[in-house]
Design a protein around this motif. Structure first.
Motif, PDB file in Angstrom:
ATOM      1  N   HIS A  43      -7.272  29.419  -5.049  1.00 34.73           N
ATOM      2  CA  HIS A  43      -7.544  30.524  -4.114  1.00 34.73           C
ATOM      3  C   HIS A  43      -8.471  30.077  -2.992  1.00 34.73           C
ATOM      4  CE1 HIS A  43      -6.306  34.271  -6.668  1.00 34.73           C
ATOM      5  NE2 HIS A  43      -5.279  33.530  -6.315  1.00 34.73           N
ATOM      6  N   LYS A  46      -6.333  28.304  -0.495  1.00 34.26           N
ATOM      7  CA  LYS A  46      -5.483  29.253   0.224  1.00 34.26           C
ATOM      8  C   LYS A  46      -6.309  30.068   1.227  1.00 34.26           C
ATOM      9  CE  LYS A  46      -2.108  31.340  -2.236  1.00 34.26           C
ATOM     10  NZ  LYS A  46      -1.467  32.001  -3.400  1.00 34.26           N
ATOM     11  N   CYS A  50      -5.672  30.331   5.203  1.00 38.93           N
ATOM     12  CA  CYS A  50      -5.559  31.629   5.890  1.00 38.93           C
ATOM     13  C   CYS A  50      -6.556  31.714   7.042  1.00 38.93           C
ATOM     14  CB  CYS A  50      -5.769  32.776   4.908  1.00 38.93           C
ATOM     15  SG  CYS A  50      -4.384  33.051   3.789  1.00 38.93           S
ATOM     16  N   LEU A  80       1.334  25.913  -0.507  1.00 34.19           N
ATOM     17  CA  LEU A  80       1.911  27.099  -1.141  1.00 34.19           C
ATOM     18  C   LEU A  80       2.837  26.729  -2.279  1.00 34.19           C
ATOM     19  CD1 LEU A  80       2.717  29.716   1.627  1.00 34.19           C
ATOM     20  CD2 LEU A  80       0.903  29.718  -0.052  1.00 34.19           C
ATOM     21  N   CYS A  83       0.667  25.778  -5.237  1.00 33.52           N
ATOM     22  CA  CYS A  83      -0.035  26.953  -5.773  1.00 33.52           C
ATOM     23  C   CYS A  83       0.929  27.848  -6.539  1.00 33.52           C
ATOM     24  CB  CYS A  83      -0.676  27.746  -4.637  1.00 33.52           C
ATOM     25  SG  CYS A  83      -2.041  26.907  -3.823  1.00 33.52           S
ATOM     26  N   VAL A 152      -0.743  36.868   2.156  1.00 37.01           N
ATOM     27  CA  VAL A 152      -1.290  35.904   1.195  1.00 37.01           C
ATOM     28  C   VAL A 152      -2.638  36.393   0.669  1.00 37.01           C
ATOM     29  CG1 VAL A 152      -2.180  33.543   0.942  1.00 37.01           C
ATOM     30  CG2 VAL A 152      -0.011  33.939   2.137  1.00 37.01           C
TER      31      VAL A 152
END
Length: 177
Positions: A43, A46, A50, A80, A83, A152
């Motif tokens: 996370h 990610k 983002c 992605l 993940c 996301v």
């Protein structure tokens, strides 16, 4: 050390191969908290991606950093993919084993498919811009970037608020001690 060289105790599942590349610092698989620890790392990556996509969207059309476009484009699809593989092979089975809903998992997997398609489209456009081509439709690209990173972020928030707590409360991942 390649993925095929990673030694595992008999009966212990191997981690998702892609996750080994981007996330080599995996939690000890004997630790019941390992999926949550690994998910926190995933996370965090990610969230960084983002944030980078949001920064690109904020600078469209005339102040876009082409190097940042190339960097984001190169990370987007592989990050992605890895993940999602971890979630689908490790986290979701733990959630289901803890009594989680199959409908929830199906919805999250469907979001993965949608995100992968959008990520591919964004990566192609960001590579194009990163290599010096003009931003043809900054409004559309900005909208697509924002829709993607918000989706996301919502997905991660749902996992944090609903999926991870279920795995915390209910024992260990199948196959782990």
């Amino acid at each position: 050390m390649s993925h095929s060289q990673v030694s595992r105790a008999p009966g212990r599942p191997n981690p998702a191969p892609g996750v080994m590349k981007l996330f080599p610092q995996r939690a000890d698989p004997r630790d019941r908290r390992a999926p949550r620890i690994d998910m926190a790392r995933i996370h965090a990556e990610k969230r960084k991606l983002c944030d980078a996509l949001e920064a690109i969207a904020d600078t469209l059309p005339s102040q876009v950093d082409r190097l940042e476009c190339l960097k984001a484009a190169g990370e987007l699809v592989p990050l992605l993919r890895e993940c999602h593989r971890f979630e689908e092979e490790t986290l979701f089975p733990a959630f289901l084993a803890a009594g989680g809903s199959g409908e929830v998992v199906a919805r999250l997997k469907a979001e993965h498919v949608e995100d992968q398609g959008t990520a591919q489209e964004l990566a192609e456009e960001l590579f194009r811009i990163g290599h010096g081509q003009a931003v043809h439709n900054p409004e559309a690209l900005g909208y697509l970037l924002r829709a993607f990173f918000e989706s996301v972020r919502r997905h991660m928030a749902f996992e944090r608020d609903h999926v991870l707590p279920a795995t915390r409360e209910e024992g260990e991942i199948p196959g782990r001690r």
